[in-house]
Motif scaffolding. Structure first.
Motif, PDB file in Angstrom:
ATOM      1  N   ALA A   1       0.521  -1.005  -0.172  1.00 31.31           N
ATOM      2  CA  ALA A   1      -0.090   0.378   0.481  1.00 31.31           C
ATOM      3  C   ALA A   1       0.261   1.380  -0.071  1.00 31.31           C
ATOM      4  O   ALA A   1       0.967   1.979  -1.253  1.00 31.31           O
ATOM      5  CB  ALA A   1      -1.189  -0.275   1.138  1.00 31.31           C
ATOM      6  N   GLN A   2       1.674   1.171   0.906  1.00 33.50           N
ATOM      7  CA  GLN A   2       2.735   2.007   0.944  1.00 33.50           C
ATOM      8  C   GLN A   2       3.614   2.882  -0.183  1.00 33.50           C
ATOM      9  O   GLN A   2       3.637   3.679  -0.550  1.00 33.50           O
ATOM     10  CB  GLN A   2       3.481   2.536   2.351  1.00 33.50           C
ATOM     11  N   GLY A   3       4.472   1.680  -1.082  1.00 31.38           N
ATOM     12  CA  GLY A   3       5.278   1.014  -2.017  1.00 31.38           C
ATOM     13  C   GLY A   3       3.986   1.931  -3.457  1.00 31.38           C
ATOM     14  O   GLY A   3       4.806   3.101  -4.298  1.00 31.38           O
ATOM     15  N   SER A   4       2.844   1.804  -3.132  1.00 29.08           N
ATOM     16  CA  SER A   4       2.115   2.420  -4.603  1.00 29.08           C
ATOM     17  C   SER A   4       1.172   3.482  -3.689  1.00 29.08           C
ATOM     18  O   SER A   4       1.631   4.319  -5.546  1.00 29.08           O
ATOM     19  CB  SER A   4       0.801   1.385  -3.877  1.00 29.08           C
ATOM     20  N   LEU A   5       1.164   3.789  -3.208  1.00 34.33           N
ATOM     21  CA  LEU A   5       0.660   5.535  -3.202  1.00 34.33           C
ATOM     22  C   LEU A   5       1.782   6.076  -2.960  1.00 34.33           C
ATOM     23  O   LEU A   5       2.030   7.666  -3.908  1.00 34.33           O
ATOM     24  CB  LEU A   5       0.664   5.772  -1.636  1.00 34.33           C
ATOM     25  N   ASP A   6       3.470   5.837  -2.571  1.00 31.03           N
ATOM     26  CA  ASP A   6       4.202   6.461  -3.209  1.00 31.03           C
ATOM     27  C   ASP A   6       4.889   6.529  -4.377  1.00 31.03           C
ATOM     28  O   ASP A   6       5.171   7.668  -5.273  1.00 31.03           O
ATOM     29  CB  ASP A   6       6.226   6.241  -2.563  1.00 31.03           C
ATOM     30  N   ALA A   7       4.768   5.580  -5.104  1.00 27.53           N
ATOM     31  CA  ALA A   7       4.697   5.427  -6.883  1.00 27.53           C
ATOM     32  C   ALA A   7       3.603   6.406  -7.461  1.00 27.53           C
ATOM     33  O   ALA A   7       3.794   6.964  -8.674  1.00 27.53           O
ATOM     34  CB  ALA A   7       4.247   3.585  -7.088  1.00 27.53           C
ATOM     35  N   LEU A   8       2.304   6.784  -7.404  1.00 25.08           N
ATOM     36  CA  LEU A   8       1.894   7.579  -7.803  1.00 25.08           C
ATOM     37  C   LEU A   8       2.176   9.251  -7.193  1.00 25.08           C
ATOM     38  O   LEU A   8       1.714   9.952  -8.169  1.00 25.08           O
ATOM     39  CB  LEU A   8       0.605   7.214  -6.240  1.00 25.08           C
ATOM     40  N   GLY A   9       2.927   9.113  -6.506  1.00 24.23           N
ATOM     41  CA  GLY A   9       3.751  10.507  -6.096  1.00 24.23           C
ATOM     42  C   GLY A   9       2.502  11.900  -5.688  1.00 24.23           C
ATOM     43  O   GLY A   9       2.708  12.147  -4.935  1.00 24.23           O
TER      44      GLY A   9
END
Length: 329
Positions: free
Chosen positions: A130-138
Motif C-alpha cells: 500500500a505504501q509503495g503504491s502511494l509513493d509510486a502515485l506521487g
C-alpha cells in the motif's frame, strides 16, 4: 516443528500439516521463530499450480513475523523481532507457514514494536504494498488530492485507504458487495462505490465530476483501460494487483493512455529487506499511535490452514487473514 506443506497443486486440501525437522542454520541465513504469517492471494495461486517455478512439496508463505532464534548476523541478535517478505519465500525455499523458517539475512527487517503478533503479522506485505503504491502515485502527506481505490475491500485496498486518509486525501473505493460499505467507511473511505463489473464512469463522475487525481488499481489488467479513462487528464494510475491476470490484451499505449496521463506499477519485492525496513517501522509506529487503522478480518490456527485458504478463495474476507503457527485457540 509443525508446518503446513503444500504437497501438490490443487484445492485447499493439498495443504497438509506435517512434522518436519527444524531447519539447520548455515552462513548467510538465520532461523526465525515464526509468530504469525499474513495470507496472500499469490499463495493461493501458487497452491493452485500457477507458479511454474515452484516445486512441490513446499511450505508456502511469502511473509512472516517472529523473533530470531539462531543468527548468523551480528546485526540480527537472538530475540530480535523481525519481519520478512518476498524474495522467493515460499517459492524457491520454504516460507512462513511453519513454526520456524530459515530465511536469508538480507530479507530480515528488524522491527521495534509492542503490537500483538496477530496485528503485526497483518502489516508487512499489505502495508508495504500500500505504501509503495502511494509513493509510486506521487502522493505526499498533507498534499491535496482525490484517490480512487479499485478493489477497496482487499487487504491492500483497506491499508491504502487507511494511509491515504491519514495523509488528508479525499478517498473513494470500490466494492462488489454493499454489505462491506461500512467496513470501508471505518478505515477512512469518504465515498464507497458499488462495482457491478462495468464502467465506473457514472458513479465516479457523480462524486468527482473532473475525475480522481490518482487511481490505485488492485484488480489489474481487466480494469486498467477503464481506469485510464476515469482518472483526470494528467493524473496517475498505479497497477498493484493482478486479480484479473497479468496481461492487458491488445494494449495500445497511444490509444489507451490519454496525453499527459501517467501509468505506473508497484511490486512489493522492491521493498524487501533493507529497502523495506524503515518503511515498515514507520507503518508500525503509525499503527501503534492509532493513525493507521489496519483491519484484521480473521485469525486462524496453522492447523486450520486449509480452511483459511478456502475462506480466502471464496472472497469471504474484508481485510487481512492471519495464521498463527502456535495453538492459541
Amino acid at each position: 516443528m509443525r508446518a503446513a506443506v503444500c504437497v501438490r497443486a490443487g484445492g485447499p486440501e493439498v495443504l497438509e500439516i506435517h512434522e518436519l525437522p527444524v531447519p539447520s542454520v548455515y552462513e548467510g541465513w538465520s532461523l526465525v521463530r515464526v509468530e504469525g504469517a499474513g495470507l496472500n492471494r499469490s499463495e493461493l495461486r501458487t497452491r493452485q499450480g500457477h507458479s511454474p517455478n515452484v516445486k512441490f512439496p513446499r511450505v508456502l508463505g511469502i511473509e512472516c513475523v517472529g523473533t530470531v532464534a539462531v543468527s548468523t548476523d551480528a546485526a540480527l541478535p537472538v530475540g530480535q523481532t523481525v519481519a520478512a517478505v518476498m524474495g522467493e519465500m515460499g517459492r524457491e525455499f520454504d516460507g512462513g507457514y511453519a513454526e520456524y523458517a530459515l530465511l536469508p539475512n538480507s530479507l530480515l527487517m528488524p522491527v521495534s514494536t509492542t503490537l500483538p503478533w496477530d496485528l503485526l503479522a497483518a502489516l508487512p506485505e499489505t502495508y508495504l504494498t500500500a505504501q509503495g503504491s502511494l509513493d509510486a502515485l506521487g502522493i505526499v502527506p498533507g498534499a491535496p488530492g482525490r484517490l480512487l481505490i479499485r478493489g477497496g475491500t482487499s487487504s491492500v485496498g483497506m491499508a491504502a485507504a487507511s494511509i491515504a486518509s491519514a495523509h488528508g486525501l479525499r478517498t473513494a473505493a470500490t466494492t462488489r458487495r454493499p454489505d462491506k460499505a461500512d467496513t470501508l467507511s471505518a478505515v477512512g473511505v469518504d465515498h464507497v462505490l458499488l462495482d457491478d463489473g462495468g464502467s465506473l464512469a457514472d458513479a465516479v463522475r457523480e462524486v468527482w465530476p473532473e475525475g480522481p487525481d490518482y487511481i490505485l488499481d488492485l484488480i489489474g489488467t481487466a480494469t486498467v483501460p477503464d481506469s485510464l479513462k476515469l482518472v483526470r487528464r494528467g493524473g496517475t494510475v498505479c497497477v498493484s494487483g493482478s486479480l484479473s491476470g497479468w496481461l492487458i490484451r491488445e494494449f495500445e499505449p497511444i490509444a489507451m493512455i490519454p496525453p499527459g496521463t501517467k501509468l505506473t506499477a508497484f511490486h512489493s519485492d522492491s521493498l524487501k529487506g533493507a529497502a523495506g525496513a524503515p518503511v515498515l517501522q514507520r507503518v508500525v509506529d503509525e499503527v501503534q499511535a492509532g493513525v493507521y487503522r489496519p483491519n484484521v478480518d480473521r485469525v486462524f490456527d496453522l492447523g486450520d490452514i486449509a480452511e483459511a485458504h478456502r475462506y480466502m478463495e471464496n472472497d469471504q474476507a474484508t481485510g487481512k487473514v492471519v495464521v498463527l503457527p502456535r495453538t492459541q485457540f
